[in-house]
Design a protein around this motif. Structure first.
Motif, short mmCIF file in Angstrom:
data_model
loop_
_atom_site.label_atom_id
_atom_site.label_comp_id
_atom_site.label_asym_id
_atom_site.label_seq_id
_atom_site.Cartn_x
_atom_site.Cartn_y
_atom_site.Cartn_z
N ASN A 50 -1.92 2.45 1.94
CA ASN A 50 -2.98 2.20 2.91
C ASN A 50 -4.09 1.36 2.30
O ASN A 50 -4.61 0.44 2.93
CB ASN A 50 -3.57 3.52 3.43
CG ASN A 50 -2.71 4.22 4.44
OD1 ASN A 50 -1.57 3.81 4.70
ND2 ASN A 50 -3.22 5.29 5.00
N LYS A 53 -2.97 -2.19 2.05
CA LYS A 53 -2.99 -2.83 3.38
C LYS A 53 -4.40 -3.26 3.75
O LYS A 53 -4.62 -4.38 4.21
CB LYS A 53 -2.46 -1.87 4.45
CG LYS A 53 -1.00 -2.01 4.75
CD LYS A 53 -0.60 -1.14 5.93
CE LYS A 53 -0.35 -2.02 7.13
NZ LYS A 53 0.35 -1.32 8.21
N THR A 58 -5.25 -6.01 6.51
CA THR A 58 -4.32 -5.59 7.55
C THR A 58 -4.78 -4.24 8.09
O THR A 58 -4.88 -3.27 7.34
CB THR A 58 -2.89 -5.45 6.98
OG1 THR A 58 -2.50 -6.70 6.40
CG2 THR A 58 -1.90 -5.05 8.06
N ASP A 64 0.36 4.65 9.85
CA ASP A 64 -0.24 4.59 8.52
C ASP A 64 -1.22 5.74 8.31
O ASP A 64 -1.33 6.28 7.22
CB ASP A 64 -1.03 3.29 8.33
CG ASP A 64 -0.17 2.04 8.32
OD1 ASP A 64 0.99 2.11 7.85
OD2 ASP A 64 -0.66 0.99 8.79
#
Length: 180
Positions: A50, A53, A58, A64
């Protein structure tokens, strides 16, 4: 006959929530200190994937966030006497996952405008969360104002006033719970 001991207050669990840049960590730390409760910093429980990301700009998906929310719920349960958790808790479903962890969970929603949040996130130099993701937080946010045990605070107030107001609300909310 021995004197009756004073009643033990029920545990107090509070989630300081809101979009990136609203001041969850600062307000949560001050509120935890004021209440004499441990602070659980939600960002510390994100899986590494996470964090990567988000660093890559993102936005996280519900999938997630699922493991992260379960980890936070489990962490709340390890604090039976209460705790203050900082967590975005953007959607009602996310808040409901946390509500299943402990009874009588309270939320303090630090509300501010998208522009204010963007300015704050852009000014941070020590956080993995990029300004480009702020808009996605507002897209995901489901306003908790009508939900039970939610206090909405103006995140642009000085943190001392914000915490004073939240602590006063929590004191009243705890009394209401005890009398229910």
């Amino acid at each position: 006959m021995p004197a009756a001991s004073p009643p033990v207050p029920p545990p107090l669990h509070v989630v300081v929530m809101g979009v990136a840049g609203c001041g969850k960590s600062v307000a949560g730390a001050e509120l935890a200190a004021r209440l004499g409760l441990p602070l659980v910093e939600g960002d510390d429980f994100h899986p590494p994937a996470n964090i990567e990301k988000m660093r890559a700009a993102t936005p996280l998906t519900d999938a997630d966030r699922a493991e992260w929310l379960q980890r936070l719920a489990a962490e709340l349960r390890t604090h039976p006497r209460g705790a203050v958790l900082t967590c975005s808790a953007l959607k009602r479903g996310y808040r409901d996952i946390l509500r299943t962890a402990v009874p009588r969970l309270h939320f303090v929603h630090l509300a501010l405008s998208p522009h204010q949040a963007l300015e704050r996130v852009a000014a941070r130099t020590d956080h993995f969360y990029p300004p480009s993701l702020v808009a996605s937080q507002f897209e995901a946010l489901e306003d908790p104002a009508g939900e039970p045990h939610v206090y909405v605070a103006d995140a642009t107030q000085h943190v001392d006033r914000l915490v004073d107001d939240a602590a006063r609300w929590l004191a009243g909310a705890s009394t209401a719970f005890n009398n229910a």
